[in-house]
Design a protein around this motif. Sequence first.
Motif, mmCIF file in Angstrom:
data_model
loop_
_atom_site.group_PDB
_atom_site.id
_atom_site.type_symbol
_atom_site.label_atom_id
_atom_site.label_comp_id
_atom_site.label_asym_id
_atom_site.label_seq_id
_atom_site.Cartn_x
_atom_site.Cartn_y
_atom_site.Cartn_z
ATOM 1 N N SER A 156 14.336 -6.423 3.110
ATOM 2 C CA SER A 156 13.145 -6.075 2.338
ATOM 3 C C SER A 156 11.973 -5.868 3.272
ATOM 4 C CB SER A 156 12.810 -7.180 1.316
ATOM 5 O OG SER A 156 12.507 -8.390 1.983
ATOM 6 N N ALA A 157 10.913 -5.259 2.734
ATOM 7 C CA ALA A 157 9.681 -5.054 3.486
ATOM 8 C C ALA A 157 8.533 -4.973 2.493
ATOM 9 C CB ALA A 157 9.760 -3.775 4.324
ATOM 10 N N VAL A 158 7.373 -5.438 2.909
ATOM 11 C CA VAL A 158 6.171 -5.346 2.071
ATOM 12 C C VAL A 158 5.381 -4.132 2.543
ATOM 13 C CG1 VAL A 158 4.059 -6.468 1.314
ATOM 14 C CG2 VAL A 158 6.127 -7.833 1.725
ATOM 15 N N VAL A 159 5.198 -3.159 1.639
ATOM 16 C CA VAL A 159 4.688 -1.847 2.029
ATOM 17 C C VAL A 159 3.534 -1.417 1.125
ATOM 18 C CG1 VAL A 159 5.320 0.563 2.459
ATOM 19 C CG2 VAL A 159 7.039 -1.241 2.723
ATOM 20 N N SER A 160 2.555 -0.741 1.730
ATOM 21 C CA SER A 160 1.502 -0.063 0.963
ATOM 22 C C SER A 160 1.505 1.411 1.332
ATOM 23 C CB SER A 160 0.120 -0.662 1.267
ATOM 24 O OG SER A 160 0.008 -1.983 0.791
ATOM 25 N N GLU A 161 1.293 2.258 0.319
ATOM 26 C CA GLU A 161 1.188 3.698 0.548
ATOM 27 C C GLU A 161 0.005 4.226 -0.253
ATOM 28 O OE1 GLU A 161 4.797 6.038 0.190
ATOM 29 O OE2 GLU A 161 6.016 4.207 0.244
ATOM 30 N N SER A 162 -0.882 4.945 0.399
ATOM 31 C CA SER A 162 -2.012 5.569 -0.296
ATOM 32 C C SER A 162 -2.132 7.013 0.169
ATOM 33 C CB SER A 162 -3.314 4.813 -0.019
ATOM 34 O OG SER A 162 -3.634 4.815 1.361
ATOM 35 N N GLY A 163 -2.881 7.816 -0.634
ATOM 36 C CA GLY A 163 -3.002 9.236 -0.329
ATOM 37 C C GLY A 163 -1.755 10.016 -0.679
ATOM 38 N N VAL A 164 -0.921 9.417 -1.546
ATOM 39 C CA VAL A 164 0.345 10.044 -1.928
ATOM 40 C C VAL A 164 0.436 10.133 -3.453
ATOM 41 C CG1 VAL A 164 1.565 9.304 0.144
ATOM 42 C CG2 VAL A 164 1.504 7.791 -1.846
ATOM 43 N N LYS A 165 1.393 10.921 -3.917
ATOM 44 C CA LYS A 165 1.560 11.133 -5.358
ATOM 45 C C LYS A 165 1.923 9.832 -6.077
ATOM 46 C CE LYS A 165 3.894 14.280 -8.584
ATOM 47 N NZ LYS A 165 4.817 15.451 -8.683
ATOM 48 N N TYR A 166 2.728 8.993 -5.413
ATOM 49 C CA TYR A 166 3.150 7.724 -6.003
ATOM 50 C C TYR A 166 2.729 6.580 -5.081
ATOM 51 C CZ TYR A 166 6.121 11.055 -8.477
ATOM 52 O OH TYR A 166 6.580 12.140 -9.202
ATOM 53 N N PRO A 167 1.484 6.104 -5.216
ATOM 54 C CA PRO A 167 0.985 5.044 -4.340
ATOM 55 C C PRO A 167 1.568 3.681 -4.712
ATOM 56 C CG PRO A 167 -0.679 5.599 -5.954
ATOM 57 C CD PRO A 167 0.450 6.581 -6.160
ATOM 58 N N ILE A 168 1.625 2.802 -3.722
ATOM 59 C CA ILE A 168 2.030 1.416 -3.949
ATOM 60 C C ILE A 168 1.120 0.522 -3.119
ATOM 61 C CG2 ILE A 168 4.442 1.816 -4.573
ATOM 62 C CD1 ILE A 168 5.244 1.310 -1.700
ATOM 63 N N ASP A 169 0.947 -0.718 -3.577
ATOM 64 C CA ASP A 169 0.078 -1.661 -2.873
ATOM 65 C C ASP A 169 0.825 -2.972 -2.664
ATOM 66 O OD1 ASP A 169 -2.131 -2.900 -1.714
ATOM 67 O OD2 ASP A 169 -2.964 -3.503 -3.654
ATOM 68 N N ARG A 170 1.133 -3.244 -1.397
ATOM 69 C CA ARG A 170 1.864 -4.464 -1.030
ATOM 70 C C ARG A 170 3.113 -4.651 -1.909
ATOM 71 N NH1 ARG A 170 0.002 -8.016 2.568
ATOM 72 N NH2 ARG A 170 -2.033 -7.562 3.515
ATOM 73 N N TYR A 171 3.852 -3.599 -2.030
ATOM 74 C CA TYR A 171 5.068 -3.604 -2.853
ATOM 75 C C TYR A 171 6.228 -4.177 -2.037
ATOM 76 C CZ TYR A 171 8.942 -1.896 -5.708
ATOM 77 O OH TYR A 171 10.075 -1.807 -6.471
ATOM 78 N N LEU A 172 7.021 -5.045 -2.689
ATOM 79 C CA LEU A 172 8.207 -5.596 -2.040
ATOM 80 C C LEU A 172 9.336 -4.579 -2.161
ATOM 81 C CD1 LEU A 172 9.596 -7.937 -0.577
ATOM 82 C CD2 LEU A 172 10.205 -8.871 -2.831
ATOM 83 N N MET A 173 9.534 -3.818 -1.119
ATOM 84 C CA MET A 173 10.553 -2.770 -1.114
ATOM 85 C C MET A 173 11.878 -3.365 -0.616
ATOM 86 S SD MET A 173 10.207 0.964 0.745
ATOM 87 C CE MET A 173 8.877 1.480 -0.346
ATOM 88 N N LYS A 174 12.948 -3.111 -1.338
ATOM 89 C CA LYS A 174 14.253 -3.640 -0.948
ATOM 90 C C LYS A 174 15.189 -2.510 -0.544
ATOM 91 C CE LYS A 174 13.863 -7.713 -3.931
ATOM 92 N NZ LYS A 174 14.508 -8.520 -5.001
#
Length: 209
Positions: A156-174
Motif C-alpha cells: 500500500s501507499a498513501v498518495v495525493s493527486e491534484s490538478g487531475v480529473k480524479y483528485p485524491i487526498d492522502r488516499y490509502l492506495m493498495k
Amino acid sequence: MTIIKKICSIICGAPCAGIDKNLIEGLVIAADRGLDYALAAGITPDIAVGDFDSAESSVPSGVECVRVSPIKDDTDTILAANTAIEHGCDELRFFCALGGRLDHTFANIQMLYDLINRGIHGKLYGDNECAYLLRNETVEIPRYNGYLSVFSYGESAVVSESGVKYPIDRYLMKNSFPLGVSNEITAPAAIITAHEGTVLIIEVRKSVK
C-alpha cells in the motif's frame, strides 16, 4: 543548496520507433541491441555492455566494451545501470526500455525498485510513454495530452493527486486494486505526492498523427 545529479542515458533494446538525439545527455551507455539503436540515430556511446546476443552492430573502435557471458543473473539493462553507477551517475534515463516483451518490461520496472532503494533515480522511456517510481516526495508533471496512472508499488501507499480529473487526498492506495489507472491532467500541472510507501507513475502520451 541545489544538488546537481550526474546523468547517464542508457539505450536499451525494446522495440522503439527511434531515438531523439536531443534527449540524450551525460554518459551514454548502449545495452546490447541498444547499440543498434544508438548507431542508427548517429549516437556513438561511451560504453557498450551486454552479452550481445541481440545486437547486429559491432562495437565501434574506441568505445569501451563490457562483454559478459549470456549465462548470467543480471539483464543487460541491469548491467548497464550498474556500470553507470560505477561511473558515479545517480540519475539514469533508460531509452527504448518499455514495450516489446512483457517480461523484459516488468524486469525493468523491478530494476527501478532496486535503484530507488540505493538512492538512484531511474526513469524508463518507450514510444510515447515513460515510467518511474516515487517515494516520500512530490513530483510536478506539466500537462500533456494523454493519460497519467499511479499505482502502489508495494502492499500500500498513501498518495495525493491534484490538478487531475480524479483528485485524491492522502488516499490509502493498495496494490490489489488499480484505482489510479488512466487519470488525466486538467490543470497546468499535476501534483503527485507519495506520503508513505512507493508508487509507480506511468505517463502515456497520445501520439500525434
